[in-house]
Design an enzyme around this catalytic site. Structure first.
Site, PDB file in Angstrom:
ATOM      1  N   ARG A 124       3.185   4.953  -8.900  1.00  0.00           N
ATOM      2  CA  ARG A 124       4.310   4.157  -8.593  1.00  0.00           C
ATOM      3  C   ARG A 124       3.809   2.721  -9.362  1.00  0.00           C
ATOM      4  O   ARG A 124       3.945   1.696  -8.684  1.00  0.00           O
ATOM      5  CB  ARG A 124       4.390   4.101  -7.182  1.00  0.00           C
ATOM      6  N   GLN A 129       8.134   3.037 -13.626  1.00  0.00           N
ATOM      7  CA  GLN A 129       9.155   3.067 -12.552  1.00  0.00           C
ATOM      8  C   GLN A 129      10.532   3.751 -12.918  1.00  0.00           C
ATOM      9  O   GLN A 129      11.188   4.237 -12.201  1.00  0.00           O
ATOM     10  CB  GLN A 129       9.517   1.265 -12.369  1.00  0.00           C
ATOM     11  N   ASP A 132      10.333   7.393 -11.973  1.00  0.00           N
ATOM     12  CA  ASP A 132       9.951   7.391 -10.625  1.00  0.00           C
ATOM     13  C   ASP A 132      11.146   8.230  -9.835  1.00  0.00           C
ATOM     14  O   ASP A 132      12.185   7.582  -9.286  1.00  0.00           O
ATOM     15  CB  ASP A 132       9.624   6.114  -9.924  1.00  0.00           C
ATOM     16  N   SER A 135      11.558   7.545  -6.067  1.00  0.00           N
ATOM     17  CA  SER A 135      12.340   6.270  -5.598  1.00  0.00           C
ATOM     18  C   SER A 135      13.758   6.403  -5.830  1.00  0.00           C
ATOM     19  O   SER A 135      14.465   5.981  -5.031  1.00  0.00           O
ATOM     20  CB  SER A 135      12.066   5.150  -6.335  1.00  0.00           C
ATOM     21  N   TYR A 230       1.116   1.958  -0.935  1.00  0.00           N
ATOM     22  CA  TYR A 230       1.474   2.896   0.429  1.00  0.00           C
ATOM     23  C   TYR A 230       0.733   2.472   1.672  1.00  0.00           C
ATOM     24  O   TYR A 230      -0.068   2.096   1.790  1.00  0.00           O
ATOM     25  CB  TYR A 230       0.775   4.495   0.202  1.00  0.00           C
TER      26      TYR A 230
HETATM   27  P1  NAD Z   1       7.253   5.973   1.690  1.00  0.00           P
HETATM   28  O1  NAD Z   1       8.247   6.824   1.601  1.00  0.00           O
HETATM   29  O2  NAD Z   1       5.893   6.835   1.676  1.00  0.00           O
HETATM   30  O3  NAD Z   1       7.107   5.708   3.093  1.00  0.00           O
HETATM   31  C1  NAD Z   1       8.364   4.748   3.596  1.00  0.00           C
HETATM   32  C2  NAD Z   1       8.006   3.551   4.497  1.00  0.00           C
HETATM   33  O4  NAD Z   1       7.233   4.054   5.674  1.00  0.00           O
HETATM   34  C3  NAD Z   1       6.824   2.981   3.821  1.00  0.00           C
HETATM   35  O5  NAD Z   1       7.625   1.419   3.610  1.00  0.00           O
HETATM   36  C4  NAD Z   1       5.820   2.809   4.709  1.00  0.00           C
HETATM   37  O6  NAD Z   1       5.263   1.424   4.649  1.00  0.00           O
HETATM   38  C5  NAD Z   1       6.628   3.003   5.987  1.00  0.00           C
HETATM   39  N1  NAD Z   1       5.612   3.439   7.205  1.00  0.00           N
HETATM   40  C6  NAD Z   1       4.584   4.089   7.505  1.00  0.00           C
HETATM   41  N2  NAD Z   1       4.110   4.214   8.434  1.00  0.00           N
HETATM   42  C7  NAD Z   1       5.026   3.610   9.130  1.00  0.00           C
HETATM   43  C8  NAD Z   1       4.883   3.335  10.642  1.00  0.00           C
HETATM   44  N3  NAD Z   1       4.072   3.574  11.430  1.00  0.00           N
HETATM   45  N4  NAD Z   1       6.214   2.361  11.163  1.00  0.00           N
HETATM   46  C9  NAD Z   1       6.831   2.087  10.275  1.00  0.00           C
HETATM   47  N5  NAD Z   1       6.770   2.312   8.893  1.00  0.00           N
HETATM   48  C10 NAD Z   1       6.010   2.961   8.485  1.00  0.00           C
HETATM   49  O7  NAD Z   1       7.179   4.618   0.909  1.00  0.00           O
HETATM   50  P2  NAD Z   1       8.211   4.511  -0.393  1.00  0.00           P
HETATM   51  O8  NAD Z   1       9.531   4.151   0.017  1.00  0.00           O
HETATM   52  O9  NAD Z   1       8.116   5.644  -1.470  1.00  0.00           O
HETATM   53  O10 NAD Z   1       7.269   3.191  -1.085  1.00  0.00           O
HETATM   54  C11 NAD Z   1       6.024   3.152  -0.671  1.00  0.00           C
HETATM   55  C12 NAD Z   1       5.462   1.816  -1.706  1.00  0.00           C
HETATM   56  O11 NAD Z   1       5.469   2.061  -2.905  1.00  0.00           O
HETATM   57  C13 NAD Z   1       6.235   0.366  -1.490  1.00  0.00           C
HETATM   58  O12 NAD Z   1       5.072  -0.370  -1.310  1.00  0.00           O
HETATM   59  C14 NAD Z   1       7.018   0.544  -2.625  1.00  0.00           C
HETATM   60  O13 NAD Z   1       7.459  -0.639  -2.672  1.00  0.00           O
HETATM   61  C15 NAD Z   1       5.984   0.973  -3.515  1.00  0.00           C
HETATM   62  N6  NAD Z   1       6.826   1.411  -4.832  1.00  0.00           N
HETATM   63  C16 NAD Z   1       6.565   0.728  -5.886  1.00  0.00           C
HETATM   64  C17 NAD Z   1       7.241   1.264  -7.082  1.00  0.00           C
HETATM   65  C18 NAD Z   1       6.910   0.464  -8.215  1.00  0.00           C
HETATM   66  O14 NAD Z   1       6.209  -0.537  -8.367  1.00  0.00           O
HETATM   67  N7  NAD Z   1       7.114   1.037  -9.426  1.00  0.00           N
HETATM   68  C19 NAD Z   1       8.079   2.024  -7.027  1.00  0.00           C
HETATM   69  C20 NAD Z   1       8.525   2.783  -5.629  1.00  0.00           C
HETATM   70  C21 NAD Z   1       7.784   2.254  -4.723  1.00  0.00           C
END
Ligand code: NAD
Length: 358
Positions: A124, A129, A132, A135, A230
């Site tokens: 990620r 991006q 992805d 996302s 994550y």
């Molecule tokens: P995900 O689908 O794995 O999880 C969804 C959300 O659930 C996350 O925000 C996580 O912190 C939260 N979570 C986990 N346990 C929890 C709990 N017990 N209570 C409440 N919330 C909880 O995550 P995602 O949406 O795929 O994104 C993960 C990370 O990757 C984020 O930091 C996102 O910003 C980052 N990301 C970066 C890029 C990039 O830079 N290219 C792209 C996509 C995502």
């Protein structure tokens, strides 16, 4: 490049999304590759065979022939074992492959001498991006969750002042504010809801607030996030503390949307039966994490469960409810991935983790 043949196969129900659009097919053809599309691929979504043909793709009916001649196969979902047995040695299958749960599938691909890229395993990073798909699809899932909740609630979202009286806005509580959660917050806000959200990663607070929502603060002690960004799994104690602190927000909410996931693991159980009993009858919970085990006690994949008058929605494949746009975004992700792959080669470090069958 000129001899490279990219094949796009139809999906099997219940999948409604597809891996290619005529627009992306045209861009690939311009790169100098051959694009073959299975007849009828996009008919249900308004992407006609004629539009693929006009884009420069070849249409073929015989899936066996398509599979046997493909250098790269694009899809949303995994192949069947019969399909794997038709792949050429060195052919590359690209889709979501859930590698953590699909051991036998990966062995079959390996045995066949085929390669596979699982889109869940792309890093990620900023570079990746635009490729992805996790996302792009999660974002649509967040949107769709709010729309589905809006269909099920007996209330309207915005505040309305009318001669007959004033309607107060709905209260939405979003648990997990990653890609899906943030889009759910934004969608609910646009519809006029009062939104509150919680996530274990402290960096999210600012993002939640920038969308005009309130961030629920819970002191869980040491949590943080992995170097990939994550969330880390919580301890039993932390989880109990979180549930206790969220109970009030759930009880006050008309709609709860849960999106919490922990990469490569079962989703954490965050909303317990005792929390649900404190919610008002008629409230709606959408368990967006249902496909990885669910965040809500009692939620069931593909069903709406009613407990104490609270509806718990376990809708599978939420991005598939907006399949045309989901396919456009997915195909766009694949274009960028292929562009990178074809110019840099599969030894590029970007594919280190994603190339799971080499
Ligand atoms: P995900 O689908 O794995 O999880 C969804 C959300 O659930 C996350 O925000 C996580 O912190 C939260 N979570 C986990 N346990 C929890 C709990 N017990 N209570 C409440 N919330 C909880 O995550 P995602 O949406 O795929 O994104 C993960 C990370 O990757 C984020 O930091 C996102 O910003 C980052 N990301 C970066 C890029 C990039 O830079 N290219 C792209 C996509 C995502």
């Amino acid at each position: 490049l000129l001899t490279m043949k990219i094949v796009v196969l139809k999906e099997s129900p219940p999948e409604t999304r597809i891996a290619m659009t005529p627009q992306v097919a045209q861009k690939l053809v311009k790169l100098g590759v051959e694009v073959e599309v299975e007849v009828g691929l996009g008919e249900a979504l308004g992407f006609t065979d004629a539009s693929f043909f006009e884009a420069g793709a070849t249409l073929k009916k015989d899936r066996r022939e398509l599979l046997q001649s493909a250098d790269i196969i694009l899809r949303v979902q995994k192949p069947t074992s019969n399909e794997i047995s038709l792949l050429k040695k060195g052919a590359l299958y690209i889709s979501f492959l859930n590698p953590f749960e699909e051991g036998p599938l990966l062995s079959a691909l390996k045995k066949q001498g085929a390669l596979a890229i699982s889109l869940q395993m792309l890093p990620r990073t900023t570079l990746a991006q635009k490729m992805d798909a996790l996302s792009s699809q999660a974002s649509l899932a967040g949107y769709a969750a709010v729309i589905e909740a809006a269909k099920e609630t007996y209330k309207v979202f915005p505040m309305m002042t009318t001669p007959a009286g004033t309607i107060s806005p709905v209260k939405v509580f979003v648990v997990g504010a990653g890609v899906a959660g943030l889009q759910a917050i934004a969608t609910a806000k646009r519809l006029g809801a009062i939104v509150e959200a919680f996530d274990t990663r402290p960096v999210v607070e600012e993002q939640v607030k920038s969308l005009g929502a309130k961030f629920l603060k819970i002191d869980l002690g040491e949590i943080g996030q992995t170097k990939e960004g994550y969330a880390k799994p919580l301890t039993e104690e932390q989880l109990a503390k979180q549930q206790e602190a969220m109970a009030k927000s759930c009880a006050e909410a008309d709609i709860v949307i849960t999106t919490a996931q922990v990469f490569g693991k079962k989703a954490p159980l965050l909303i317990t039966q005792s929390m649900i009993t404190k919610m008002s009858p008629g409230s709606v919970i959408v368990d967006l994490a249902i496909e990885s085990g669910g965040n809500v006690q009692g939620s069931k994949l593909g069903e709406t469960i009613v407990t104490h008058g609270v509806k718990i929605l376990g809708i599978p494949n939420l991005p598939g409810t907006v399949a045309q746009d989901a396919s456009k975004m997915y195909a766009g992700n694949l274009y960028h991935l292929l562009h990178h792959l074809l110019t840099k080669g599969k030894e590029d470090p970007l594919f280190k983790d994603a190339l799971i069958c080499s």
